[in-house]
Enzyme design. Structure first.
Site, PDB file in Angstrom:
ATOM      1  N   HIS A 190       0.730   5.239   1.297  1.00  0.00           N
ATOM      2  CA  HIS A 190       0.044   6.242   2.113  1.00  0.00           C
ATOM      3  C   HIS A 190       0.011   7.535   1.311  1.00  0.00           C
ATOM      4  O   HIS A 190       1.044   7.938   0.759  1.00  0.00           O
ATOM      5  CB  HIS A 190       0.829   6.535   3.404  1.00  0.00           C
ATOM      6  CG  HIS A 190       0.942   5.366   4.332  1.00  0.00           C
ATOM      7  ND1 HIS A 190       0.173   5.237   5.460  1.00  0.00           N
ATOM      8  CD2 HIS A 190       1.750   4.281   4.299  1.00  0.00           C
ATOM      9  CE1 HIS A 190       0.506   4.122   6.096  1.00  0.00           C
ATOM     10  NE2 HIS A 190       1.466   3.518   5.406  1.00  0.00           N
ATOM     11  N   HIS A 210       0.834  -1.207   0.000  1.00  0.00           N
ATOM     12  CA  HIS A 210       0.000   0.000   0.000  1.00  0.00           C
ATOM     13  C   HIS A 210       0.863   1.248   0.000  1.00  0.00           C
ATOM     14  O   HIS A 210       1.965   1.266   0.536  1.00  0.00           O
ATOM     15  CB  HIS A 210      -0.926   0.025   1.216  1.00  0.00           C
ATOM     16  CG  HIS A 210      -0.200  -0.118   2.532  1.00  0.00           C
ATOM     17  ND1 HIS A 210       0.270  -1.329   2.980  1.00  0.00           N
ATOM     18  CD2 HIS A 210       0.143   0.786   3.467  1.00  0.00           C
ATOM     19  CE1 HIS A 210       0.864  -1.163   4.136  1.00  0.00           C
ATOM     20  NE2 HIS A 210       0.827   0.115   4.463  1.00  0.00           N
TER      21      HIS A 210
HETATM   22  P1  AMP Z   1       2.118   0.499   7.373  1.00  0.00           P
HETATM   23  O1  AMP Z   1       2.540   0.712   8.813  1.00  0.00           O
HETATM   24  O2  AMP Z   1       2.864   1.302   6.380  1.00  0.00           O
HETATM   25  O3  AMP Z   1       2.092  -0.981   7.058  1.00  0.00           O
HETATM   26  O4  AMP Z   1       0.620   1.052   7.292  1.00  0.00           O
HETATM   27  C1  AMP Z   1      -0.485   0.323   7.717  1.00  0.00           C
HETATM   28  C2  AMP Z   1      -1.589   1.327   7.938  1.00  0.00           C
HETATM   29  O5  AMP Z   1      -2.823   0.644   7.951  1.00  0.00           O
HETATM   30  C3  AMP Z   1      -1.486   2.097   9.263  1.00  0.00           C
HETATM   31  O6  AMP Z   1      -1.355   3.486   8.989  1.00  0.00           O
HETATM   32  C4  AMP Z   1      -2.803   1.766   9.971  1.00  0.00           C
HETATM   33  O7  AMP Z   1      -3.339   2.880  10.637  1.00  0.00           O
HETATM   34  C5  AMP Z   1      -3.699   1.339   8.817  1.00  0.00           C
HETATM   35  N1  AMP Z   1      -4.771   0.414   9.171  1.00  0.00           N
HETATM   36  C6  AMP Z   1      -4.709  -0.687   9.935  1.00  0.00           C
HETATM   37  N2  AMP Z   1      -5.909  -1.308   9.999  1.00  0.00           N
HETATM   38  C7  AMP Z   1      -6.750  -0.565   9.236  1.00  0.00           C
HETATM   39  C8  AMP Z   1      -8.140  -0.680   8.906  1.00  0.00           C
HETATM   40  N3  AMP Z   1      -8.901  -1.669   9.364  1.00  0.00           N
HETATM   41  N4  AMP Z   1      -8.676   0.267   8.093  1.00  0.00           N
HETATM   42  C9  AMP Z   1      -7.918   1.288   7.628  1.00  0.00           C
HETATM   43  N5  AMP Z   1      -6.603   1.436   7.905  1.00  0.00           N
HETATM   44  C10 AMP Z   1      -6.031   0.535   8.700  1.00  0.00           C
END
Ligand code: AMP
Ligand code: ZN
Length: 139
Positions: free
Chosen positions: A100, A98
């Site tokens: 951001h 993903h």
């Molecule tokens: P990363 O740390 O780059 O892997 O980003 C993962 C992101 O997913 C974090 O910013 C979390 O806040 C977000 N996240 C985790 N669970 C969910 C969810 N159920 N819906 C939306 N975002 C989420």
């Protein structure tokens, strides 16, 4: 394998999909660094950027561009940060690829701290050569 982004893609857990194309979909980050922080997620379960098939990249990037433009328009952004964490060491917590997209405004108090390092003597060229050689071996 239990993956939260696969579950969201498959509508096994509720979420609000903002956009989707054949290879990617977008949702709001549940713990935003700023209001309107979006996650642009590959539809295929690939752990990170290195695993994404080249054929999927075009549609993923075109979704990133479209959603970024929409964020700029929707919130009159002055800018945004586009970030993809690769590996735990880099802060990745969900191992399904993903980007951001983090909206930025004047005085929003978000800091990506940069402790600048300095190359000395031949170090600059050495790093450049190492990278060029590695790229050559990938071709
Ligand atoms: P990363 O740390 O780059 O892997 O980003 C993962 C992101 O997913 C974090 O910013 C979390 O806040 C977000 N996240 C985790 N669970 C969910 C969810 N159920 N819906 C939306 N975002 C989420
Ligand atoms: Zn997944």
């Amino acid at each position: 394998m239990d993956c939260i982004f696969c579950n969201i893609r498959d509508k096994e857990i509720p979420s609000s999909i903002l956009f989707e194309n054949e290879k990617a979909f977008a949702i709001l980050d549940i713990n935003p660094m700023n209001y309107g922080h979006v996650l642009l997620i590959s539809k295929g379960h690939y752990s990170d950027i290195l695993e994404i098939p080249e054929n999927d990249l075009k549609e993923i990037l075109s979704a990133v561009q479209l959603v970024s433009k929409a964020l700029v328009d929707a919130f009159s952004l002055e800018g945004f940060n586009l970030v993809a964490n690769k590996g735990e060491i880099a802060g990745q917590s969900i191992f399904h690829f993903h980007f951001h997209i983090i909206p930025r405004h004047k005085n929003d108090n978000i800091n990506f701290v940069r402790n600048i390092k300095k190359y000395h003597e031949n170090q600059f060229n050495k790093y450049a050569d190492q990278i060029r050689n590695a790229i050559q071996s990938l071709k």
